[in-house]
Write a protein that holds these residues in place. Structure first.
Motif, short mmCIF file in Angstrom:
data_model
loop_
_atom_site.label_atom_id
_atom_site.label_comp_id
_atom_site.label_asym_id
_atom_site.label_seq_id
_atom_site.Cartn_x
_atom_site.Cartn_y
_atom_site.Cartn_z
N HIS A 209 0.82 -1.22 0.00
CA HIS A 209 0.00 0.00 0.00
C HIS A 209 0.85 1.26 0.00
N ARG A 210 2.04 1.16 0.56
CA ARG A 210 2.87 2.36 0.59
C ARG A 210 3.40 2.71 -0.79
N ARG A 211 3.19 1.83 -1.76
CA ARG A 211 3.58 2.18 -3.13
C ARG A 211 2.47 2.91 -3.87
N ARG A 212 1.31 3.02 -3.26
CA ARG A 212 0.22 3.72 -3.94
C ARG A 212 0.56 5.20 -4.09
N VAL A 213 0.16 5.74 -5.23
CA VAL A 213 0.56 7.11 -5.55
C VAL A 213 -0.25 8.13 -4.74
N ILE A 214 -1.37 7.70 -4.19
CA ILE A 214 -2.12 8.58 -3.29
C ILE A 214 -1.99 8.01 -1.88
N SER A 215 -1.45 8.80 -0.99
CA SER A 215 -1.42 8.45 0.42
C SER A 215 -1.43 9.77 1.17
N VAL A 216 -1.80 9.71 2.44
CA VAL A 216 -1.90 10.96 3.19
C VAL A 216 -0.56 11.70 3.16
N GLN A 217 0.54 10.93 3.27
CA GLN A 217 1.85 11.60 3.30
C GLN A 217 2.22 12.21 1.96
N LEU A 218 1.92 11.50 0.87
CA LEU A 218 2.24 12.08 -0.43
C LEU A 218 1.32 13.25 -0.75
N LEU A 219 0.11 13.22 -0.22
CA LEU A 219 -0.80 14.35 -0.44
C LEU A 219 -0.22 15.64 0.14
N ASP A 220 0.58 15.54 1.20
CA ASP A 220 1.26 16.73 1.73
C ASP A 220 2.06 17.40 0.62
N GLU A 221 2.79 16.57 -0.14
CA GLU A 221 3.63 17.14 -1.19
C GLU A 221 2.79 17.66 -2.35
N TYR A 222 1.72 16.95 -2.68
CA TYR A 222 0.85 17.43 -3.76
C TYR A 222 0.21 18.76 -3.35
N ALA A 223 -0.19 18.85 -2.08
CA ALA A 223 -0.78 20.10 -1.59
C ALA A 223 0.23 21.23 -1.68
N TYR A 224 1.50 20.90 -1.45
CA TYR A 224 2.56 21.92 -1.51
C TYR A 224 2.70 22.50 -2.91
N VAL A 225 2.70 21.65 -3.93
CA VAL A 225 2.90 22.17 -5.29
C VAL A 225 1.62 22.74 -5.89
N MET A 226 0.48 22.56 -5.22
CA MET A 226 -0.78 23.08 -5.77
C MET A 226 -1.16 24.40 -5.15
N GLU A 227 -1.77 25.26 -5.99
CA GLU A 227 -2.25 26.54 -5.48
C GLU A 227 -3.56 26.31 -4.73
N VAL A 228 -3.87 27.22 -3.82
CA VAL A 228 -5.14 27.14 -3.11
C VAL A 228 -6.24 27.32 -4.15
N GLY A 229 -7.20 26.43 -4.16
CA GLY A 229 -8.24 26.44 -5.19
C GLY A 229 -7.98 25.47 -6.32
N GLY A 230 -6.77 24.97 -6.40
CA GLY A 230 -6.43 23.98 -7.42
C GLY A 230 -7.19 22.68 -7.18
N ILE A 231 -7.33 21.90 -8.25
CA ILE A 231 -8.17 20.71 -8.13
C ILE A 231 -7.36 19.46 -8.45
N ILE A 232 -7.56 18.44 -7.61
CA ILE A 232 -6.90 17.16 -7.80
C ILE A 232 -7.96 16.16 -8.27
N TYR A 233 -7.67 15.50 -9.39
CA TYR A 233 -8.61 14.53 -9.97
C TYR A 233 -8.04 13.12 -9.81
#
Lengths: 302, 435
Positions: A209-233
């Motif tokens: 499961h830790r190889r899944r591309v979506i995880s709470v920890q990886l979402l931290d990094e995705y949130a970092y590179v995304m602007e507020v209001g940006g959308i994740i699909y």
């Protein structure tokens, strides 16, 4: 990650096997259609010519059968491809020459340097990028893919599309990278307005499961590179993974579900299943898809 | 398919006979000094002028494998130690009694105590940072708060104002994360990434002036540079390439093909004194940081005897003394053990005491002889394991080599020859289909 096409899944997804012949038939049709309007031997695209042995089918667009790759790639292993040290180290002008007019003094060009705004993480064979490109002609988008063969295919596909459709498809490109490890090396804080995770590797086993591309920890990094209001699909045809991705996003304090109404009016949403190779295959097989679409919100901490 | 993973876990298991460098930590008011070597914690109480044996009245397990990380809390009341045995022990420094033993799932590579002494954070070999609350007396489980994706975290420090937690990893990254008020719910908001190192990052240190609490971040790494960062924005302010400085010195006598890395940094809080330890380098490099101009400048090198390559540094804010230690655990030969089979370490202290109280500029570093160290023979006996450690040159040469090898094994990505990779590719299933 719409890149399972033509390959047999390990374990419980043997239902994918019938997709093999379908995909190949469809590709040939596509190739024929383009072959009519394009000169046979293109110096710009030696790949298609040489690898196909000069057959009559060769067109400017690359054909998947010459870019065979395994369906899986280990995201945990040490990478042996070059990784940029930091975002300013990435030469996006070579990716989007149309948007970066030629070499020369930087101040000669008006306005700030154009920035990549959309990232398709695990872009697979690039179906979504190709579908999105005409919808947002002024937005730079990049696909990120770990398998080198698949990346080569997408590169050649984009080159082919640019050559056959002058003035179009200049805003899409692809890089080979492990985005689970190197997302911050490519994008600055709040740079992206949309991120796509389409049909990612399900990794059924709990130990994987830790190889899944979506995880709470990886979402931290995705949130970092995304602007507020940006959308994740995110979208998948595996129910278990769909629930996993949804619960990760739901748990994360920096993401908030996008309302039903907005999803229905968003032109991008239709492409998630219709533009990608994997999505088309699911539709052909009458499979279900599970979507989770979330918005990056500001921190509630202060 | 899992080869990378398997190899990783194999080397992880092999770590038990890999050398861990000896570590040193000094109480914020310099009332005690701790050295960790192997599974042993050696404490010397400088105020009471006596050796101390840390105790665990709760009956928790003692460290049974190499200790990899130690730290005092900001107020000096707590001390934490953790390592390859997957346990984290939290000690009260007045009695040196263990108040909590926390179990980790993986080996621990870094540990820290929050500035308000409310939380202990530790990082495991999978790159996950866990947190334990010290508020309740009851044993609470550690919860994960953030992660570097599958990369060993080499250093973890809280910012001086306690608002951020900085973590450095093997993948050249430094991540600055907002440390939330309710930290048990996870630290999800990344303030910045400090990117610029071209090799692994091995150590971090914060500096800040008294008037501005924000401060700057220092880092050292495998690219033999010390870098200065504005950690709020993640921008690189200054790079100090130590290769130039070390290369000019004949005394350093670095072997060829020897990849050198910065192994430890410690800094006085105002940045006026930064001490840097470098792999295979027999001495300490001193830098200073100008917080206003945001630059680093090279001050001087304090050379030591040829066999003395410090593995860890410690400095207190009064910056009168820089403590250095050299040693390694788990050496298979009997090289490093004396008759009592105690692991041997060597302590050296650089004093910055002002000789002339009228001239505040004359802070010439002076290497203290064994007779001059505070605590004298008692301290050396406790911390070094024997008095005449200096005589055991061969032992220290072996220790230096072992530490170097283990650091390389842990930090440097395995490089396979092109032939080997091609051979593997040729045997892959998808290739077979094609032919």
């Amino acid at each position: 990650m719409d890149g399972w096409t033509g390959f047999i899944y390990c374990g419980s997804r043997s239902a994918r096997v019938p997709g093999v012949s379908n995909t190949h038939r469809q590709q040939q049709v596509v190739s024929c259609r383009f072959a009519r309007s394009i000169p046979l031997f293109s110096s710009q695209l030696p790949v298609a010519v040489t690898k196909s042995g000069g057959g009559a089918m060769s067109a400017r667009l690359p054909r998947k059968r010459f870019y065979r790759a395994r369906a899986h790639s280990n995201p945990l292993s040490d990478s042996h491809f070059p990784v940029p040290i930091c975002p300013s180290d990435v030469d996006f002008s070579s990716h989007y020459p149309h948007f970066f007019p030629g070499p020369g003094p930087a101040h000669a060009h008006d306005g700030p340097r154009p920035m990549v705004r959309f990232a398709d993480v695990g872009c697979g064979f690039g179906g979504l990028l190709v579908g999105l490109s005409p919808l947002f002609p002024d937005t730079l988008m990049i696909g990120m893919e770990l398998r080198d063969k698949v990346t080569e295919y997408v590169k050649d596909r984009i080159q082919g599309l640019r050559a056959t459709n002058p003035g179009q498809y200049n805003n899409i490109s692809v890089v080979r990278t492990n985005s689970m490890k190197y997302i911050p090396n490519y994008f600055q804080k709040a740079q992206l307005s949309k991120m796509f995770f389409l049909f990612p590797d399900p990794h059924f086993k709990e130990k994987n499961h830790r190889r899944r591309v979506i995880s709470v920890q990886l979402l931290d990094e995705y949130a970092y590179v995304m602007e507020v209001g940006g959308i994740i699909y995110t979208v998948t045809d595996v129910e278990e993974l769909g629930e996993w991705m949804k619960s990760c996003l739901e748990k994360h304090p920096l993401f908030e579900a996008v309302g039903e109404e907005e999803i229905n009016t968003d032109p991008v949403v239709k492409l998630l299943t219709s533009a990608t190779e994997e999505g088309q295959k699911v539709a052909r097989n009458g499979g279900q898809t599970f979507m989770a679409i979330y918005r990056r919100v500001a921190s509630k901490e202060d | 398919m899992d080869e990378g993973l398997i190899e990783e876990s194999e080397s992880g298991n092999a770590c038990t006979d890999e050398a861990a460098p000896a570590l040193i930590a000094v109480h914020p008011t310099e009332s005690s000094v701790v050295i960790a070597v192997g599974s042993e914690l050696r404490v010397f109480d400088l105020k009471g002028d006596s050796a101390v044996s840390p105790l665990d009245d709760l009956g928790g397990p003692h460290h049974s494998a190499s200790i990899r990380a130690i730290s005092f809390s900001l107020d000096g009341e707590l001390f934490v130690s953790a390592g390859d045995d997957k346990i984290i022990k939290i000690w009260k420094t007045d009695s040196w009694n263990c108040i909590r033993t926390v179990q980790s799932e993986k080996k621990v590579s870094a540990v820290s105590i929050s500035q308000d002494s409310q939380y202990v954070t530790f990082a495991d070999k999978f790159g996950v940072v866990w947190i334990v609350s010290l508020k309740e007396d009851r044993d609470t489980k550690a919860v994960p708060i953030l992660g570097h994706y599958c990369s060993i975290i080499t250093s973890m420090k809280f910012s001086p104002d306690g608002r951020f937690i900085a973590t450095a990893d093997r993948d050249y990254k430094i991540r600055i994360t907002v440390f939330p008020r309710n930290a048990l719910k996870g630290a999800h908001e990344i303030q910045s990434f400090c990117l610029g190192h071209t090799d692994f990052v091995s150590c971090l240190a914060f500096v800040c002036s008294q008037d501005q609490s924000k401060g700057l971040l220092l880092s050292g790494g495998g690219d033999l540079t010390v870098r200065l960062w504005d950690y709020i924005s993640g921008s690189l302010l200054f790079t100090c390439a130590l290769a130039d400085e070390a290369g000019n010195l004949e005394a350093s006598e670095i072997e060829e093909n020897d990849k050198r890395a910065v192994t430890d940094i410690c800094a006085s809080s105002d940045g006026s004194l930064i001490a840097v330890a470098v792999q295979s380098f027999n001495g300490v490099m001193l830098l200073s940081c100008d917080l206003l101009a945001k630059t680093l400048s090279f001050v001087k090198i304090v050379s030591m005897e040829k066999s003395y390559i410090p593995t860890s540094l410690a400095l207190v804010s009064s910056k009168e003394r820089l403590w250095t230690v050299m040693g390694a655990s788990n050496l298979s030969s009997s090289d490093l053990t004396d008759n009592n089979q105690r692991l041997l370490t060597r302590v050296r202290i650089i004093s910055f005491l002002q000789k002339d109280p009228l001239d505040s500029c004359s802070r010439d570093p002076a290497l203290l002889e064994d007779g001059e160290v505070p605590g004298g023979e008692k301290l050396l006996m406790q911390l070094q394991g024997c008095l005449d450690a200096a005589a055991q040159e061969a032992a220290f040469a072996a220790a230096a080599a072992a530490v170097r090898t283990s650091l390389q094994n842990m930090m440097i990505k395995k490089q396979y020859s092109v032939e080997r990779r091609e051979l593997r590719k040729r045997n892959r299933n998808d290739k077979k289909i094609k032919s």
